[in-house]
Structure formats: structure tokens, C-alpha cells
Design an enzyme around this catalytic site. Sequence first.
Site, mmCIF file in Angstrom:
data_model
loop_
_atom_site.group_PDB
_atom_site.id
_atom_site.type_symbol
_atom_site.label_atom_id
_atom_site.label_comp_id
_atom_site.label_asym_id
_atom_site.label_seq_id
_atom_site.Cartn_x
_atom_site.Cartn_y
_atom_site.Cartn_z
ATOM 1 C CG ASP A 110 -1.992 -1.006 1.156
ATOM 2 O OD1 ASP A 110 -2.007 -1.761 0.156
ATOM 3 O OD2 ASP A 110 -2.814 -1.076 2.089
ATOM 4 C CD GLU A 170 7.225 1.420 -2.795
ATOM 5 O OE1 GLU A 170 7.488 1.812 -3.942
ATOM 6 O OE2 GLU A 170 7.805 1.845 -1.777
ATOM 7 C CG ASP A 218 -0.675 5.079 0.243
ATOM 8 O OD1 ASP A 218 -1.641 4.834 -0.518
ATOM 9 O OD2 ASP A 218 -0.630 4.723 1.443
ATOM 10 C CB SER A 238 -37.087 -5.500 -15.367
ATOM 11 O OG SER A 238 -38.333 -5.647 -15.977
ATOM 12 C CE LYS A 265 -33.057 -10.830 -11.103
ATOM 13 N NZ LYS A 265 -33.041 -9.860 -10.029
ATOM 14 C CD GLU A 285 -27.607 -5.658 -9.906
ATOM 15 O OE1 GLU A 285 -27.822 -5.378 -11.112
ATOM 16 O OE2 GLU A 285 -28.518 -5.877 -9.094
ATOM 17 C CE LYS A 317 -28.148 -11.551 -18.810
ATOM 18 N NZ LYS A 317 -27.041 -10.706 -18.348
ATOM 19 C CB CYS A 355 -23.574 -1.546 28.467
ATOM 20 S SG CYS A 355 -22.781 -1.946 30.013
HETATM 21 S S1 IVH Z 1 -29.604 -8.579 -17.354
HETATM 22 C C1 IVH Z 1 -31.649 -7.490 -20.624
HETATM 23 N N1 IVH Z 1 -28.112 -9.946 -15.678
HETATM 24 O O1 IVH Z 1 -31.959 -7.811 -12.336
HETATM 25 C C2 IVH Z 1 -31.857 -7.808 -19.240
HETATM 26 N N2 IVH Z 1 -29.679 -8.415 -14.767
HETATM 27 O O2 IVH Z 1 -34.872 -7.713 -13.258
HETATM 28 C C3 IVH Z 1 -31.308 -6.793 -18.338
HETATM 29 N N3 IVH Z 1 -29.636 -8.283 -12.323
HETATM 30 O O3 IVH Z 1 -32.331 -4.437 -13.118
HETATM 31 C C4 IVH Z 1 -30.782 -7.305 -17.094
HETATM 32 N N4 IVH Z 1 -28.015 -9.748 -12.008
HETATM 33 O O4 IVH Z 1 -30.437 -5.055 -11.571
HETATM 34 C C5 IVH Z 1 -29.080 -9.027 -15.808
HETATM 35 N N5 IVH Z 1 -26.686 -11.193 -14.341
HETATM 36 C C6 IVH Z 1 -27.660 -10.282 -14.463
HETATM 37 C C7 IVH Z 1 -28.245 -9.659 -13.347
HETATM 38 C C8 IVH Z 1 -29.258 -8.723 -13.545
HETATM 39 C C9 IVH Z 1 -28.870 -8.911 -11.417
HETATM 40 C C10 IVH Z 1 -30.710 -7.332 -11.962
HETATM 41 C C11 IVH Z 1 -30.573 -5.985 -12.624
HETATM 42 C C12 IVH Z 1 -31.854 -5.733 -13.320
HETATM 43 C C13 IVH Z 1 -32.770 -6.733 -12.735
HETATM 44 C C14 IVH Z 1 -33.723 -7.208 -13.804
#
Ligand code: IVH
Length: 671
Positions: free
Chosen positions: A36, A38, A40, A85, A118, A176, A294, A430
Site C-alpha cells: 500500500d 508504494e 500511496d 427488467s 443474479k 450491478e 441468457k 452499556c
Molecule cells: S440482465 C436485458 N443480468 O436484475 C436484461 N440483470 O430484473 C437486463 N440483475 O435491473 C438485465 N443480475 O439489476 C441481468 N446477471 C444479471 C443480473 C441482472 C442482477 C438485476 C438488474 C436488473 C434486474 C432485472
Amino acid sequence: MQIHPNELADRYAWLQRELARLEHAYYVLDDPLLPDNEYDRLYRELLAIESIHPEWVGPDSLSQRVGGAPLREFDSVRHSVPMLSLNNAFEISDIEGFDRRCREGLHLDLVEYSGELKFDGLAVSLRYENGILVRAATRGDGVNGEDVTENVRTIRSIPLRLAGNKIPSIIEVRGEVFMYLKDFLSMNEKAVALGEKEFANPRNAAAGSLRQLDSKITAKRPLSFFAYGLGEVEPQSWIPQTHNELLDVFSTFGLPVCSERRILNSISEMMEFYEAVGEKRASLPYDIDGVVYKVNSLAEQNRLGFVSRAPRFALAHKYPAQEALTRIVGIDVQVGRTGAITPVARLAPVDVGGVTVTNATLHNEDEVLRKDVRIGDTVIVRRAGDVIPEVVSVVLDRRQGNEVKFVMPLRCPICDSHIERLDGEAIARCSGGLFCGAQRKQALLHFAHRRALDIEGLGEKIVEQLVDSNLVRTPADLYQLKASDLENLDRMGKKSADNLLKSINHSLNTTLERFIFALGIRHVGETTAKDLASHYGSIQLLMNAPLEGLLIVHDVGPIVANSICSFMSESHNRVVIEKLLASGMRLNVDEGKINPVVSGKTFVLTGVFPTMTRDEARDLLEKAGAKVAGAVSKNTDYLVAGVDAGSKLAKARELNIEVIDESTMLKLVLN
Ligand code: IVH
């Protein structure tokens, strides 16, 4: 030596690259490259150059990580590619339906998926233009979010400039922001010690920290980030083939990507991944609430598109909620290591995600009032990771009318001392200090600390055993220990027992200021202890000092004065002090003799000295009116070098600074 401006510019550019490389190794790869100090040193050099050339400071300078001026409100940001979402799934039939819709939509027999975690934090979008972070925004309603650029710049694992060469001119990285459990716990511990509000869970802590209008506060919060998706990109031709490759490329850009991911080719592989992650879930270093599948090919993702707010190509497979309904059968208080009093709900046993929960924290008195939690109430309890279960809310519909309100007890359940809550603090404590069983180990370690009574060899392991075996209850008991008591302890031979007894005995000859500091009175640090010692000159006078008297002492305000009074008004604290004095404690009062030869001179200490520790030498010099600095500079008057002196000695020689040994220093000080 004059540095040519071009050389300085080169040096500045090199420092930015080097510091970015070190930060990446430390915060993203978890594999520090340099100690650390170094880091700094290089960082200070960067700041020094920026103070000469403020015009060189860009948005991607690592000096921008400390936060800027507080905002009045966040600007709104429109996401050019909406932040979607995810649809949720809980059952295998939901997964089968998802896979069928993907196969049918793409006219394929088999679809390849990417499985990932997730994360339980909040989504942000990071916009890089020509590789430089220019804007960061929260998801908001998916179309409009909040501009949190200043705050995001303080997150050390997020690069301010992308690494590598094939960087698109515009790229929005989605991911995230979250908090590691260990960071969350230590942050809460610090908050409690300072009498501040605790966060209920890592998710709230991450959200609360990111949405701070004062980015200097965000800078102090241990936020982390994982990248998992793409927003706007220019040129489109840059886009890789698959999601999996995209994450790999993110990683080469220096962005943090979670390594818990897998390619999945069938429903049974998806279920296997879900089960395997589920088993690991409790031991992961952060909270997750499910896994995400996905479609791996990004072209196929595009073809599937989305319905309303959620993509057709992705699905969140959630774990059952870690929440359950139960009844509160009582509310007790618990005393922490620092004396903090926490109300705890005793629950009718309930299964929460496979674990039987019987207690849940209610954090503090205000929280109980805010949630209006009463004994007899039906409540929702939640468990997350390793964090202690908490009461989320009361189910008011179930209230009968005979529930009983919680009243903070007046006395500590462990030691019967008064419980007090100072104005403006959320946490009640306490006041038992030296006497309270819950605080005993902490109090002893503080008592024995190098800067307190300096009992060498009385470390955590020994204190633990001494307290657990009931040999020592208060610091006064230390002076009654016999060799035979110590020899029975774990990993304690005759020689180390002897040494420990010697250092305990040695500590009897101390100073009044060290003794006052050692008592561990809240708000009485080393400096206040020094002021109290020189004002009163005797422990008896301090023990009997009235509040008004204390307020006259240099730098003592009402908070400190009250804390001293309440400590001294507990009879068991007085008994401990009396016993310590009866053991033969000598509390020397320093007159603080200023020595004109060394007064105002700056010393630097290095290496190992023949007769004293560096701390002892520092005390001696400071009492004589000298300054002791940590590093050699042209302002140093003397370098005191012992055995094994290293780089400081070389630096002192280079700057022609007088180098002396311990005995010469003693002659100067004691002349
Ligand atoms: S993809 C196209 N991947 O979940 C889809 N979301 O309900 C967009 N999240 O608002 C999201 N881990 O905050 C994706 N591996 C992940 C995720 C993730 C957490 C959250 C994210 C989003 C929510 C969607």
C-alpha cells in the site's frame, strides 16, 4: 534537478497508467502487485504534478476517485437503449416454457444459453466515449435514470479509462453495483462504533451509498461492481458473437466480470447450474437472489427482441424467498463488544430457506419504533447470506390489540450498569466499560495496548483464554495472576508465561495519561487523556471531578465530560481503579520538560534500536518538544538509525541529513 516539461508530462501519463494497473490488480483481480505505501507514494506524486498542472486533470484521472462537491439533486439521464427488467421463474415448467419460446422464435432445435448469477444490488449503465468513462446512470424507470457519474467514479473496481486497444468509440456497459458481505459487515460495525445508523442489508447499503448527493460520502463506502450487459455501442460492427465473448472482452477492458458463469445446452444443464449455485449460495461472498439464463448468441438475442419491459431472450430463475412469517414471542437486548445495545426479537421458530430462525435483529430503538414492532406481532423475517436475520415489517392485519410495546431497559442485562443513549446517537450503550462481561475482552485488549499500559504478549488469543477460563474479569485481575495460572493455557510454555508476568509487572510503572487512556472511557482518546492528566495531576482528582470542572479542561466538551462522569459514577469502575492502585500501580505525572536543544526539530526514526522501541523513542522526543515524522524530507533535522535501517537511511544520506544513533539521540534529549 529540473525536469523538462515533456518529461513531466510523460511521467504524469506513466503514473496514470501505472496506478490504473495497480488498482485493477487490487480491486478487480484481488491480487495486489505492490504494498500500500508504494501505491500511496505514486499517488502522492500524481497529486503533486496535478497541483502544478491543474489543466492536465481530466475526468479519467485517478485523483477524481475521492468525490466532488455535493449536488442538490441528480440530473435525469435518458437511456438511448432502455434498461430492461427480467421475467422471473421459480419452477422447472417456467424454464421449459422459456426454452420452448426461444427455440420456436428462432426456428432452432437447440439453443445455447449462458448461465450467470443474479446479483442483489442495483443496475447501472456506464457510458464510455473513446474509452473514457463520461457518464454513469441508474436504471430509474428503465427509460430515464439518474446521473450518478461522480459517485460511480469513486468505485475503485470501475475503470475510469478502458484498457486494451479495440475499444469502440461509444459503449454503454451495464451491470450491478453491490457490496461484498464482508465490506457490508465492517461498514456497519464502524457505523455502530460511531453511533451512526446501520444499514439493514447489503442491497440497501449499496443503493443508499450510490444515491448519495455527496459523492465524498460514496467514496467512503465499499461499493463493488460486476458487468453483465450492453447498452448503446458505436460502431455496431464491434459487437462480438456471443454474450459469453462479450463478458470476456469486458474483462480485457479491465471491467470486473463474475467468474461464476457457464454455457448451458439443455434444460437439465440449466437445472444443474441452478442447483449447484443454490448449494454454493450461502458461502458466496455477496448476496444473489437467483441465476439468469441468457440466449448466448447476441444475433439470436436481437431476433427474439422483447415484450413490454422484459427481453424474450433472458430469464431470471429465482431461489425461494428467504422470508417467512412468524410471531414475536419477546424482545430482549444484546450487548456487543463495544457496549452497543441491540434489541433482538425472539421468534416462534420458523424455517427460512432451509434454516430454522429463532432470533432476528431489530437494529436499534428507533428502528423498533419506526416499524412499530410489538411483542405478540406477526412479522416478516428475512435472511440474506451470512447476515443476521432481520424483522422486515409487521403484518398489521394480524394485530389483535393485546400486543406489548418494547421499552428499552435502563440497565445492562449482562452487568447491570446503566444503559445510556447520548443525544444525536442512534445506538444505546452499556456504561459498564471495564466491568461488563460482554465488553471484557475488548476492554482488556485496549488496556494492554501498546499506547495504553503496553503489556507485551497480552494479545487476543491469551485474553480470550484468560476471560473464558474466568481467570481474569477486569484489568485489576491481571496483577493477581501467577505463573501456575498461565502455564495451563494453550500454547503457553514456562518461558512465555514468565515473560508475560514480567511485562504485566513492568506495566505497574506507568504514567497517569496512559492509565487514563487505558481505562477505555468512551470518547477519551490519547490526546484527551493527556489533557486530563496534565489538568488534574492525579487519578483521585479525576475520579471526583464534577461535570462543571471537567468542562474547563482543554478540549473537553459536554459529550466527553458526560462520558467521564457516567464512567466514574459506576461504583464497579471505581472498584477496578482502586484495586489497580492497590496492586502497586505508579502513575507518574510528566512535567513535559521541553528541551531547547531538540524542541522544534524534526526527527525520523528507522531500524531497530538497542534499548528502546521506536514508540518509546517517539514519546521521549515528543515530550522534549521535538517533532517525529514518518518520512525523510529536506525538512528533517536528524535521522535516528538503528540496526537494519533501509531506504530512509539512503534517502537521508542523499539529502545530507545528519544521521545519529540511539545513544546520541539520548544525549541530545537528556542533556
Ligand atoms: S440482465 C436485458 N443480468 O436484475 C436484461 N440483470 O430484473 C437486463 N440483475 O435491473 C438485465 N443480475 O439489476 C441481468 N446477471 C444479471 C443480473 C441482472 C442482477 C438485476 C438488474 C436488473 C434486474 C432485472
